[in-house]
Design a protein around this motif. Sequence first.
Motif, short mmCIF file in Angstrom:
data_model
loop_
_atom_site.label_atom_id
_atom_site.label_comp_id
_atom_site.label_asym_id
_atom_site.label_seq_id
_atom_site.Cartn_x
_atom_site.Cartn_y
_atom_site.Cartn_z
N ALA A 605 0.82 -1.21 0.00
CA ALA A 605 0.00 0.00 0.00
C ALA A 605 0.85 1.26 0.00
O ALA A 605 0.63 2.18 -0.79
CB ALA A 605 -0.94 -0.01 1.20
N PHE A 606 1.85 1.32 0.90
CA PHE A 606 2.67 2.53 1.00
C PHE A 606 3.80 2.54 -0.03
O PHE A 606 4.45 3.57 -0.22
CB PHE A 606 3.24 2.66 2.41
CG PHE A 606 2.21 2.99 3.45
CD1 PHE A 606 1.31 4.03 3.24
CD2 PHE A 606 2.13 2.29 4.64
CE1 PHE A 606 0.35 4.36 4.19
CE2 PHE A 606 1.18 2.61 5.60
CZ PHE A 606 0.29 3.64 5.38
N GLY A 607 4.03 1.40 -0.67
CA GLY A 607 5.04 1.35 -1.72
C GLY A 607 4.44 1.62 -3.08
O GLY A 607 4.34 2.77 -3.53
N GLU A 608 3.97 0.57 -3.74
CA GLU A 608 3.49 0.71 -5.11
C GLU A 608 2.18 1.49 -5.21
O GLU A 608 2.02 2.33 -6.07
CB GLU A 608 3.33 -0.68 -5.73
CG GLU A 608 4.66 -1.43 -5.83
CD GLU A 608 4.50 -2.81 -6.44
OE1 GLU A 608 3.67 -2.95 -7.35
OE2 GLU A 608 5.19 -3.73 -5.99
N LEU A 609 1.21 1.18 -4.32
CA LEU A 609 -0.11 1.78 -4.49
C LEU A 609 -0.09 3.29 -4.27
O LEU A 609 -0.77 4.04 -4.98
CB LEU A 609 -1.10 1.13 -3.53
CG LEU A 609 -2.58 1.31 -3.89
CD1 LEU A 609 -2.88 0.62 -5.20
CD2 LEU A 609 -3.47 0.77 -2.78
N ALA A 610 0.68 3.76 -3.31
CA ALA A 610 0.74 5.21 -3.04
C ALA A 610 1.22 5.98 -4.26
O ALA A 610 0.81 7.14 -4.48
CB ALA A 610 1.66 5.48 -1.85
N GLY A 611 2.04 5.36 -5.09
CA GLY A 611 2.53 6.01 -6.29
C GLY A 611 1.51 6.10 -7.40
O GLY A 611 1.76 6.78 -8.42
N LEU A 612 0.36 5.44 -7.25
CA LEU A 612 -0.68 5.46 -8.28
C LEU A 612 -1.81 6.43 -7.95
O LEU A 612 -2.76 6.56 -8.74
CB LEU A 612 -1.27 4.05 -8.46
CG LEU A 612 -0.29 2.92 -8.76
CD1 LEU A 612 -1.05 1.60 -8.91
CD2 LEU A 612 0.51 3.21 -10.01
N LEU A 613 -1.72 7.13 -6.81
CA LEU A 613 -2.82 8.00 -6.40
C LEU A 613 -2.91 9.24 -7.28
O LEU A 613 -1.92 9.71 -7.84
CB LEU A 613 -2.63 8.42 -4.95
CG LEU A 613 -2.67 7.31 -3.89
CD1 LEU A 613 -2.49 7.91 -2.51
CD2 LEU A 613 -3.96 6.52 -3.98
N GLU A 614 -4.14 9.76 -7.37
CA GLU A 614 -4.34 11.06 -8.01
C GLU A 614 -3.57 12.13 -7.25
O GLU A 614 -3.30 12.01 -6.06
CB GLU A 614 -5.82 11.44 -7.99
CG GLU A 614 -6.74 10.54 -8.77
CD GLU A 614 -8.19 10.92 -8.56
OE1 GLU A 614 -8.44 11.78 -7.68
OE2 GLU A 614 -9.06 10.38 -9.26
N GLU A 615 -3.25 13.19 -7.94
CA GLU A 615 -2.68 14.34 -7.25
C GLU A 615 -3.72 14.93 -6.32
O GLU A 615 -4.92 14.91 -6.63
CB GLU A 615 -2.22 15.40 -8.27
CG GLU A 615 -1.10 14.93 -9.18
CD GLU A 615 0.15 14.56 -8.41
OE1 GLU A 615 0.46 15.26 -7.41
OE2 GLU A 615 0.80 13.56 -8.77
N PRO A 616 -3.34 15.44 -5.17
CA PRO A 616 -4.33 16.03 -4.25
C PRO A 616 -5.18 17.07 -4.95
O PRO A 616 -4.67 17.95 -5.65
CB PRO A 616 -3.46 16.67 -3.16
CG PRO A 616 -2.19 15.87 -3.19
CD PRO A 616 -1.97 15.49 -4.62
N GLY A 617 -6.51 16.91 -4.82
CA GLY A 617 -7.43 17.85 -5.44
C GLY A 617 -7.87 17.47 -6.83
O GLY A 617 -8.82 18.02 -7.37
N ALA A 618 -7.21 16.46 -7.44
CA ALA A 618 -7.59 16.05 -8.79
C ALA A 618 -8.85 15.19 -8.73
O ALA A 618 -9.05 14.43 -7.81
CB ALA A 618 -6.46 15.25 -9.43
#
Length: 622
Positions: A605-618
């Motif tokens: 979750a904190f490795g690969e998945l966190a890198g796939l999140l939308e930019e804050p506010g997007a």
Amino acid sequence: MRVAIIGAGVIGVGIGRELSGRGVEVEVLEAAYPESGASGRSIGVSSVQQKDPRLARLAMEGIGISREIDRVLKEEFNMPTGVMGEQVPHASIALSEQDRARLSRYFEYWRAAGAEAREMSPREVKEELMPWIDEGSFVSAFVTFSDFKLMYFPLVSSGIMMIRSRGGVVRRKSRVVGFDATGSRVRAALLEGGRRVEADAYVVAAGARSAGLAAALGDAVPPIRVAQAGALVTEPYKYQFRPVVTVDSKGYRFTQTLRKEFVASVYDMGYDNEGFSVDESLRVLERLATVTVKLFPSFSYMNVLRQWGAYLDYALDGLPIVGWSQRYENLYYAYGFGNYGFSVGPAAARRAAREIADGGRDPELEPLRPGRGRRGAAHISGPLASRAMVLAAKLFRLRAPLRPDVLVPKLRDFRLEREDAETGQVLVEEIRGLEYGSGFLSATVLKDRPLVFRRRDDLVKTVRTIEVPFHLRLEGGEQLLLVLAKKGLANEVASDLSRIMYGSPKMIVEARLSHEKFRRYFEGSMEDARVIYFDQVDLPNVGVLALYGESLRDSALYHEYLEHGKIWYVVVTLPSRGGLTVGVTRNAIIAAFGRATAQDLVDFAFGELAGLLEEPGAGDGE
């Protein structure tokens, strides 16, 4: 030997029929009435036309069992020959060349299972099978000639009669609400109203409700999807229409009953029925009507007498769940049969009954085990050798950053007591086990829940404490919260933590994956993918598109689906993480399957998945 079976559908009654034939004492417990779930909402086809070669073999065996039951009914119960149904041709229609390419793969499974099968052109179908079909509406048909169309005396009714004739019991309105389990054994099934049913072994064959019973035991079983389905029946018509017609790309099946009514079903609308609704649906009716009229324009004037809804339970890999529990040595599971219970069920029931009564392991059932897909599962030597479970979590983002020196004391000292108005119990909510270091904070929320149940003539009031671990990433990027729980409970805990940390329930919000990043990530792992769902589909009357099993190898189909929707859910095995298998949704819900640990899930979750999140506010267009 005494066996209690939970569920009186085609699977539960089938296992009971086979066990009673082996001299086992059987008691079948049904929450409502026999066939009240998926079995009673089927149009009754036993077909070799399966999407997996192992299921095709079982279905071919099941067709033979249906004929065998017909013989037993005549010899032992003086029923007329053919009371179970009749052998009919079954045409799977390819509406497009893509359908044809996909069906041609399945066609080889059917022939390998021993079915008489043939690909027919539209002209051949019209001349030899269905003179009313519009030959311009499809490109090909794959026909099997060994399928069995069940009639007005189906498998369940005959099975109940056989169980009772052998001294067994089938009880209606006997809803199992829990179990008394100690150590590695289930001691009793607990019924609504306080009754206990004690037995040497227990079989959970309650269809879509089986997963809930497993959860009540804390047992690890493969996750299932409950699909929306439905059917209709028309007025009787004089036309003689023997074949069964399936359009798998539409989840559609159509035929005529012995009483001349036409029946049609849609076995997967592409969206979930989590509430187990059996109400009729206009969307289902539209699908049924559209496909019927496309293939048979002259049937457009048919009058529909009745329509009904249904729900079907599918394991995510498309295979049913059959076998002994990995945790309880006297608990057996048999569910997840989707729309092929009448086809695969008779053979699976016979083989399951043999395992339950005689011991041993049937090799044909090995791919269906509850413990399948777990690393090292082949080496498990006993029911307690593995405590592997499906882990669930959800990722959230913090809307405003918090300093660790402010946050840690708030969480470490948190404890809240309140009195429950209904039970008068004092309920406690607190945080324990807090650890902080290297930018990460870990702890567990403990929440008391009031619990009221009936014991004999008294209402017993008690308190149950749930424990929910959580992890906060406070440094090294955007601050994120991971709650190790299923979606509903994770949302509740996130809201609670938001109140504690910010004084407001709205400062910790759902994290969402960028569709483009998610797509690129999935495409980089295509070879290791198991399941993919698409949502926001722009096709009329289609809510969700899905690919799994063999269809994931069809890259053209993947790109076609991608043109019409967005990736919503993916199940993928990650060689880079030691074979960890995870399911991920675009709103950052995670399930880790197999012998995964909580640490595996946190690292992912904190490795690969966190890198796939939308930019804050997007908003990613949603």
